[in-house]
Write a protein that holds these residues in place. Structure first.
Motif, PDB file in Angstrom:
ATOM      1  N   GLU A 117       1.639   3.917   7.987  1.00  0.00           N
ATOM      2  CA  GLU A 117       1.507   2.913   6.946  1.00  0.00           C
ATOM      3  C   GLU A 117       0.834   3.516   5.716  1.00  0.00           C
ATOM      4  N   THR A 118       1.324   3.152   4.559  1.00  0.00           N
ATOM      5  CA  THR A 118       0.709   3.614   3.309  1.00  0.00           C
ATOM      6  C   THR A 118       0.331   2.409   2.474  1.00  0.00           C
ATOM      7  N   THR A 119      -0.687   2.560   1.689  1.00  0.00           N
ATOM      8  CA  THR A 119      -1.094   1.497   0.771  1.00  0.00           C
ATOM      9  C   THR A 119      -0.825   1.967  -0.640  1.00  0.00           C
ATOM     10  N   SER A 120      -0.341   1.078  -1.463  1.00  0.00           N
ATOM     11  CA  SER A 120      -0.038   1.439  -2.849  1.00  0.00           C
ATOM     12  C   SER A 120      -0.821   0.536  -3.782  1.00  0.00           C
ATOM     13  N   THR A 121      -1.183   1.082  -4.911  1.00  0.00           N
ATOM     14  CA  THR A 121      -1.898   0.313  -5.911  1.00  0.00           C
ATOM     15  C   THR A 121      -0.899  -0.479  -6.739  1.00  0.00           C
ATOM     16  N   PRO A 122      -1.134  -1.804  -6.943  1.00  0.00           N
ATOM     17  CA  PRO A 122      -0.219  -2.587  -7.766  1.00  0.00           C
ATOM     18  C   PRO A 122      -0.079  -1.981  -9.147  1.00  0.00           C
ATOM     19  N   PRO A 123       1.122  -2.096  -9.763  1.00  0.00           N
ATOM     20  CA  PRO A 123       1.346  -1.474 -11.088  1.00  0.00           C
ATOM     21  C   PRO A 123       0.316  -1.884 -12.131  1.00  0.00           C
ATOM     22  N   HIS A 124      -0.068  -3.187 -12.145  1.00  0.00           N
ATOM     23  CA  HIS A 124      -1.031  -3.621 -13.164  1.00  0.00           C
ATOM     24  C   HIS A 124      -2.388  -2.974 -12.939  1.00  0.00           C
ATOM     25  N   GLU A 146      -2.232   0.614 -14.170  1.00  0.00           N
ATOM     26  CA  GLU A 146      -2.326   0.626 -15.629  1.00  0.00           C
ATOM     27  C   GLU A 146      -3.775   0.420 -16.085  1.00  0.00           C
ATOM     28  N   GLU A 147      -4.478  -0.512 -15.434  1.00  0.00           N
ATOM     29  CA  GLU A 147      -5.867  -0.762 -15.804  1.00  0.00           C
ATOM     30  C   GLU A 147      -6.731   0.445 -15.485  1.00  0.00           C
ATOM     31  N   ASN A 148      -6.487   1.069 -14.345  1.00  0.00           N
ATOM     32  CA  ASN A 148      -7.262   2.256 -13.980  1.00  0.00           C
ATOM     33  C   ASN A 148      -7.054   3.375 -15.007  1.00  0.00           C
ATOM     34  N   GLN A 149      -5.823   3.501 -15.497  1.00  0.00           N
ATOM     35  CA  GLN A 149      -5.534   4.521 -16.499  1.00  0.00           C
ATOM     36  C   GLN A 149      -6.273   4.227 -17.799  1.00  0.00           C
ATOM     37  N   ILE A 150      -6.271   2.933 -18.191  1.00  0.00           N
ATOM     38  CA  ILE A 150      -6.976   2.547 -19.415  1.00  0.00           C
ATOM     39  C   ILE A 150      -8.462   2.834 -19.289  1.00  0.00           C
ATOM     40  N   ILE A 151      -9.053   2.496 -18.140  1.00  0.00           N
ATOM     41  CA  ILE A 151     -10.484   2.737 -17.914  1.00  0.00           C
ATOM     42  C   ILE A 151     -10.785   4.232 -17.983  1.00  0.00           C
ATOM     43  N   ALA A 152      -9.902   5.034 -17.396  1.00  0.00           N
ATOM     44  CA  ALA A 152     -10.108   6.487 -17.427  1.00  0.00           C
ATOM     45  C   ALA A 152     -10.075   7.008 -18.856  1.00  0.00           C
TER      46      ALA A 152
END
Length: 504
Positions: free
Chosen positions: A4-11, A14-20
């Motif tokens: 099983e893999t877990t994926s981060t929702p697209p939104h 995007e928010e993580n990228q903005i924070i970075a």
């Protein structure tokens, strides 16, 4: 077997990228300067500038320059080559900034282009009108005061998810003007009530939040422990018994606006901690309180709304007219004419009806308690116009004075507006022997398993034995009152930080 893999929702990605990206900008700021300066001193608020200069013609502003110094959070940004616009928001409202190479210099303007929505800016400059006529600040000094690391909610709609509005109230306040208006109104309501009492020679007091014995109301308390004293304490469910001790001591007109805590359910009308106004006046009775309450609500409504009419859920409530007054049985029969007075005073009939309607009642309830259960579940929500329900049974009113003509009822009322209890008041029981007997009945009920019943408060009985003058007292729910004034359907809408489950 697949892993099983877990994926981060697209939104979220995007928010993580903005924070970075924003953290990278902050790190760059740290390399070159103090990233969080505290040397800028604001001198002007947006609303005051609009009020004073909003109608001043463009030519007048050009001929007589007005220097201003503003600060706030950047909510809008528009970059256009050699000039840019930004809108900042302070505690009073919004005002537009104009930043250009000519006025601030190319380096400052270039730095501004990398600022993000949510950043907090300080700006100095002169007022002018744009070609569209908007009052703005022509900036000649701009400073980044606080870097915002997280993106604001979608700029046109703000924070819309209801639970997130409650959980992230700071974002809700930041992005929703309607929310800010609610809590500004709340503050004005409380101030108007305070002014009303102070102008009538009441003394504002503060009484303990932690009690050795819970009292003043029938409710299940929160329990805590004091380590140094090694004793169990209860967060207060009501300040009543302490306020009446003050009346015994000679403070004959007192009021308190503060929190109560009740370990009960959560609903659109209930929060575990809530704000109450309680007040007591010696040498008055419950009839006086009803007139006094009408005057209070009329005065507060006029003070905060500029009218005595409140619109709640598209229905009008007029506080300028006298409030209705009915007994519990009169109210039931008015809204449920199928019941007769004889039936409502028949114990067996009431038990059968409550059972048929699947309404909970206590097995040891007398007629008064059964009537109240029927009222609470079938009639209370129908009382939209301001209505005093009077003549509460003694068995459900352990702190109220018995009626002189009928000792089975008390000189007590509850005020209902828009289907909710707003206030509870009565002539106070000042007979220490009667009060002791009623405490004993409450203690027996608690021993029998009633977790909401009161304890026996020996110190309060001792206070009564010194003599409590004839006194009238009342409690008013501030949160529910603010719901009316702000047309809010839920108590959570008018509490800044309502109680919620832990965030997952």
């Amino acid at each position: 077997m697949t892993q099983e893999t877990t994926s981060t929702p697209p939104h979220q990605e995007e928010e993580n990228q903005i924070i970075a990206e924003r953290r990278a900008k902050l790190n760059a700021l740290r390399q070159n300067s103090n990233a969080f300066p505290n040397t800028f001193r604001r001198k002007h608020l947006a609303a005051a500038l609009h009020a004073q200069y909003g109608e001043r013609p463009k030519e007048a502003l050009e001929n007589t320059p007005v220097r201003v110094k503003v600060a706030g959070r950047m909510m809008l940004k528009r970059v256009m080559g050699k000039a840019s616009f930004a809108t900042i928001q302070d505690m009073s409202g919004r005002i537009q900034l104009f930043i250009s190479n000519n006025d601030t210099g190319e380096s400052t303007h270039a730095a501004f282009k990398h600022y993000d929505l949510g950043d907090i800016l300080g700006a100095e400059g002169t007022l002018f009108r744009t070609q569209t006529g908007e009052l703005s600040v022509r900036v000649n000094h701009l400073q980044l005061l606080t870097k915002s690391l997280r993106p604001l909610p979608e700029k046109f709609h703000g924070l819309t998810d209801q639970e997130q509005k409650y959980r992230l109230r700071y974002l809700d306040l930041m992005t929703n003007e309607s929310t800010r208006r609610v809590f500004i109104m709340r503050s004005r309501v409380i101030q108007a009530m305070r002014d009303f009492f102070v102008s009538r020679d009441y003394l504002e007091v503060e009484t303990p939040m932690m009690h050795p014995i819970p009292g003043g109301a029938t409710a299940r308390p929160f329990i805590t422990h004091h380590n140094a004293l090694d004793m169990e304490l209860f967060l207060r469910i009501a300040p009543e018994l302490y306020l009446k001790r003050l009346v015994v001591g000679g403070l004959e007109k007192v009021f308190e606006i503060n929190r109560n805590f009740r370990n009960e359910g959560i609903s659109t009308r209930h929060n575990p901690e809530f704000t109450m106004l309680e007040f007591y006046e010696a040498y008055q009775d419950f009839s006086y309180l009803m007139d006094f309450t009408e005057e209070l609500l009329r005065t507060v409504t006029q003070a905060v709304l500029g009218t005595t009419i409140v619109i709640y859920q598209q229905r009008e409530i007029d506080f300028s007219t006298s409030f209705s007054r009915m007994t519990i049985t009169q109210a039931i029969m008015k809204y449920h004419p199928e019941y007769t007075e004889a039936q409502l005073n028949d114990h067996d009939f009431l038990v059968d009806r409550l059972s048929a309607l699947n309404i909970h009642y206590k097995s040891n309830d007398g007629i008064g308690g059964l009537q109240l259960s029927l009222f609470d579940n079938t009639t209370e929500h129908l009382l939209f116009e301001p209505t005093f329900i009077v003549d509460y049974p003694a068995e459900v009113s352990p702190l109220a004075r018995r009626n002189d003509l009928n000792p089975e009822i008390t000189d007590r009322f509850e005020l209902y507006i828009a289907g909710r209890e707003i206030a509870n008041g009565f002539s106070e029981l000042n007979d220490p022997e009667d009060q002791a007997a009623r405490f004993m009945e409450q203690a027996k009920a608690k021993d029998a398993g009633d977790q909401e019943a009161m304890h026996y408060d020996a110190d309060y009985i001792r206070a009564l034995e010194y003599g409590l003058p004839p006194t009238a007292g009342e409690g008013i729910g501030i949160d529910r009152l603010v719901m009316l004034f702000t047309d809010s359907p839920s108590i959570r809408d008018v509490i800044l930080f309502p109680q919620l489950r832990l965030e997952e």
